[in-house]
Enzyme design. Structure first.
Site, short mmCIF file in Angstrom:
data_model
loop_
_atom_site.label_atom_id
_atom_site.label_comp_id
_atom_site.label_asym_id
_atom_site.label_seq_id
_atom_site.Cartn_x
_atom_site.Cartn_y
_atom_site.Cartn_z
N ALA A 24 32.24 12.93 19.14
CA ALA A 24 32.51 13.44 18.01
C ALA A 24 33.23 12.40 16.89
O ALA A 24 33.51 11.49 17.57
CB ALA A 24 33.75 14.88 18.29
N GLY A 25 33.03 13.00 15.62
CA GLY A 25 33.77 12.36 14.55
C GLY A 25 32.69 11.52 13.92
O GLY A 25 33.07 10.93 12.53
N ASP A 62 29.92 12.66 12.83
CA ASP A 62 29.18 13.70 11.87
C ASP A 62 30.16 14.72 11.87
O ASP A 62 30.01 16.03 12.33
CB ASP A 62 27.91 14.11 12.41
N THR A 115 35.31 16.53 14.40
CA THR A 115 36.42 17.54 14.76
C THR A 115 36.46 18.57 13.27
O THR A 115 36.53 17.92 12.03
CB THR A 115 37.71 16.97 14.92
N ASN A 120 40.43 3.15 13.26
CA ASN A 120 40.17 4.52 12.39
C ASN A 120 41.65 5.30 12.19
O ASN A 120 42.30 5.45 13.21
CB ASN A 120 39.08 5.26 12.37
N PHE A 125 40.84 13.48 10.52
CA PHE A 125 40.29 14.79 10.56
C PHE A 125 39.80 15.17 9.01
O PHE A 125 40.11 16.08 8.32
CB PHE A 125 40.91 15.93 10.76
N SER A 130 43.51 13.28 19.02
CA SER A 130 43.44 12.10 17.93
C SER A 130 44.56 11.60 17.61
O SER A 130 45.62 12.41 17.65
CB SER A 130 42.98 12.80 16.54
N ASN A 138 45.51 10.45 14.73
CA ASN A 138 45.77 10.16 13.26
C ASN A 138 46.39 11.54 12.59
O ASN A 138 46.15 11.59 11.56
CB ASN A 138 44.41 10.01 12.57
N THR A 139 46.39 12.65 13.35
CA THR A 139 47.18 13.93 12.90
C THR A 139 48.51 13.97 13.82
O THR A 139 48.76 13.98 14.94
CB THR A 139 46.32 15.20 13.47
N LYS A 159 39.51 17.44 25.18
CA LYS A 159 39.23 15.94 25.01
C LYS A 159 40.75 15.22 24.88
O LYS A 159 41.61 15.82 24.19
CB LYS A 159 38.51 15.76 23.62
N THR A 162 37.30 9.33 27.00
CA THR A 162 38.49 9.66 26.44
C THR A 162 38.53 9.49 24.68
O THR A 162 37.37 8.95 24.09
CB THR A 162 39.71 8.56 26.58
N ASN A 163 39.50 9.59 23.94
CA ASN A 163 39.55 9.38 22.51
C ASN A 163 39.96 7.92 22.41
O ASN A 163 39.60 7.24 23.17
CB ASN A 163 40.42 10.47 22.06
N THR A 164 40.40 7.64 21.00
CA THR A 164 40.60 6.36 20.89
C THR A 164 41.95 5.95 21.29
O THR A 164 42.66 6.89 21.76
CB THR A 164 40.58 5.81 19.35
N GLY A 168 35.48 1.19 20.95
CA GLY A 168 34.70 0.44 21.03
C GLY A 168 34.89 -0.34 22.53
O GLY A 168 35.69 -0.06 23.22
N THR A 181 30.94 4.18 18.83
CA THR A 181 31.33 2.90 18.12
C THR A 181 29.98 2.14 18.71
O THR A 181 29.67 1.04 17.72
CB THR A 181 32.34 2.00 18.50
C1 LIG Z 1 35.67 6.58 13.04
C2 LIG Z 1 36.02 7.33 14.07
C3 LIG Z 1 36.16 8.92 13.86
C4 LIG Z 1 36.41 9.83 14.97
N1 LIG Z 1 36.65 10.89 14.59
C5 LIG Z 1 36.83 11.65 15.95
C6 LIG Z 1 36.75 13.32 15.76
O1 LIG Z 1 36.96 13.59 14.52
N2 LIG Z 1 37.09 13.79 16.75
C7 LIG Z 1 37.13 13.46 18.19
O2 LIG Z 1 37.30 14.11 18.90
N3 LIG Z 1 36.87 12.15 18.23
C8 LIG Z 1 36.85 11.32 17.17
N4 LIG Z 1 36.73 9.91 17.45
C9 LIG Z 1 36.77 9.35 18.92
C10 LIG Z 1 35.26 9.19 19.30
O3 LIG Z 1 34.65 10.45 19.41
C11 LIG Z 1 35.26 8.45 20.85
O4 LIG Z 1 36.21 9.46 21.72
C12 LIG Z 1 36.09 7.34 20.74
O5 LIG Z 1 35.58 6.53 19.65
C13 LIG Z 1 35.69 6.34 22.03
O6 LIG Z 1 34.49 6.12 22.27
P1 LIG Z 1 33.53 4.79 21.47
O7 LIG Z 1 34.39 3.55 22.05
O8 LIG Z 1 32.30 5.00 21.94
O9 LIG Z 1 33.81 5.02 20.00
C14 LIG Z 1 36.35 9.05 16.36
C15 LIG Z 1 36.06 7.61 16.46
C16 LIG Z 1 35.98 6.80 15.51
C17 LIG Z 1 35.56 5.43 15.68
#
Ligand SMILES: Cc1cc2nc3c(=O)[nH]c(=O)nc-3n(C[C@H](O)[C@H](O)[C@H](O)COP(=O)(O)O)c2cc1C
Length: 361
Positions: free
Chosen positions: A69-70, A72, A93, A118, A122, A192, A194-195, A234, A262-264, A285, A336
């Site tokens: 997610a994130g 698109d 999201t 980032n 949202f 996230s 960032n919220t 998530k 996981t998320n970031t 990443g 990433t």
């Molecule tokens: C620019 C950016 C925006 C993201 N936006 C969302 C989001 O809106 N919703 C969400 O669940 N995760 C979001 N993520 C998290 C990714 O879905 C993913 O969980 C996280 O980046 C770890 O995977 P990766 O190392 O392959 O990027 C975002 C990540 C990035 C880099």
């Protein structure tokens, strides 16, 4: 030869895109994908889908590699990602109302570590626009190139920044009502960074209340729409083993169908001293890979076999995808890695997992 095209084309496109500010490059890319999807120009990024079917949470995944997610957020490019060969694509999201997100700049590259930071917050066009785009997507009709079963679509939901955290449940329920009939699965995003306070929804009582409300609403929606869509939650990588165990127990208690880990991360140890390393936001990443794999292993230990885990965080190669499965994930997602490696990573990861399964059989 056609199979080599996406990677070689991305090899040409990447220096051009990396010449722009990351968010601008992102917008150019999504505009390009939105314009070219379902046209002959889509051959620039299309690849036959690797056929590696897996049954999970009552769904038939055509292969084990998904879009995280994130990327698109407004669901504009679903058909373009379907053409890249993903087995499943998660968009959002989405929040109930449109919102601009945090002030720019809010997205940074750390190329030395194949990472991004980032703090978008949202930014999205809101639920109505999102659903209109989802309904325009054609992937279910076309079936996808080379696919025996259609790609799956996950819809990821969150809360508006302006909604007080005590009212967060209202936002999740409003989104759930809207996305439910259109989703193969729904993801409740509570991770996230960032919220403000969003991650506090992962703690015991808040999680219990949120998932209780969501589970109850799902029963009503399942009856109304005569389909039971799986619910995934998530979570963040910045959790200790005890917190992971509490989350695992809460997911099971409320009948959730899977967990996305996981998320970031908020951690910066792996990028210390690099340009942009101290920017606020979530790091993704390669540097999140280890923490993500640790949480996945802890979840698997706490949940036992059979509970679906979607592994995400730091997949930049087929070997990284295999390591996620080895840690305990059933399927994986990438974000990433797609920025650094391009669409060729989708097929590389899916083929690595297919071969891995062959070796174990
Ligand atoms: C620019 C950016 C925006 C993201 N936006 C969302 C989001 O809106 N919703 C969400 O669940 N995760 C979001 N993520 C998290 C990714 O879905 C993913 O969980 C996280 O980046 C770890 O995977 P990766 O190392 O392959 O990027 C975002 C990540 C990035 C880099």
């Amino acid at each position: 030869m056609p199979l080599l095209m996406p990677s070689s084309l991305y090899g040409l496109a990447r220096p051009f895109l990396f010449g722009f500010d990351p968010e601008h490059a992102h917008e150019i890319t999504l505009d390009g994908l939105a314009r070219t999807q379902n046209t002959p120009l889509a051959c620039a990024y299309s690849a036959p889908r690797v056929d590696d079917p897996v049954q999970l949470a009552g769904l038939s995944f055509p292969n084990r590699v998904g879009l995280a997610a994130g990327l698109d957020k407004n669901a504009r490019c679903i058909d373009a990602f379907a053409a890249m060969g993903f087995g499943f694509v998660e968009v959002g999201t989405v929040t109930p109302k449109a919102q601009p997100g945090n002030p720019k700049p809010r997205m940074f590259r750390l190329p030395q570590r194949e990472a991004l930071i980032n703090r978008l917050g949202f930014n999205n066009e809101g639920l109505d626009a999102f659903l209109a785009n989802v309904q325009k997507a054609r992937f279910r009709k076309s079936g996808g190139r080379g696919a025996k079963s259609p790609m799956l679509l996950g819809l990821n939901i969150g809360k508006n920044a302006a909604t007080p955290i005590e009212r967060a449940v209202d936002d999740y329920l409003a989104c759930l009502d809207g996305v439910y009939p259109h989703a193969d699965y729904v993801t409740i995003n509570i991770s996230s960074p960032n919220t403000a306070n969003l991650r506090s929804l992962q703690s015991d009582e808040a999680l219990d209340a949120l998932l209780g409300a969501v589970a109850e609403r799902r029963e009503a929606l399942a009856a109304r729409h005569e389909k039971r869509s799986p619910l995934f939650v998530k979570i963040a990588p910045d959790l200790d083993e005890a917190q992971v165990a509490v989350i695992a127990a809460t997911l099971k208690r409320h009948g959730m169908d899977g967990v996305i880990a996981t998320n970031t991360t908020l951690a910066r140890d792996a990028v210390k001293g690099l340009p942009h390393a101290e920017e606020a936001g979530g790091l993704s990443g390669a540097p999140v890979r280890e923490a993500s794999n640790r949480v996945i292993a802890q979840l698997r230990a706490a949940l036992g076999t059979g509970f679906p885990i979607i592994g995400v965080g730091g997949i930049l190669s087929g070997a990284d995808a295999k390591a996620k499965i080895a840690a305990g994930a059933d399927v994986v997602q990438i974000y990433t890695g797609l920025i650094y490696r391009g669409p060729a990573l989708v097929r590389e990861a899916a083929q690595a997992l297919l071969r891995d399964r062959g070796n174990k059989a």
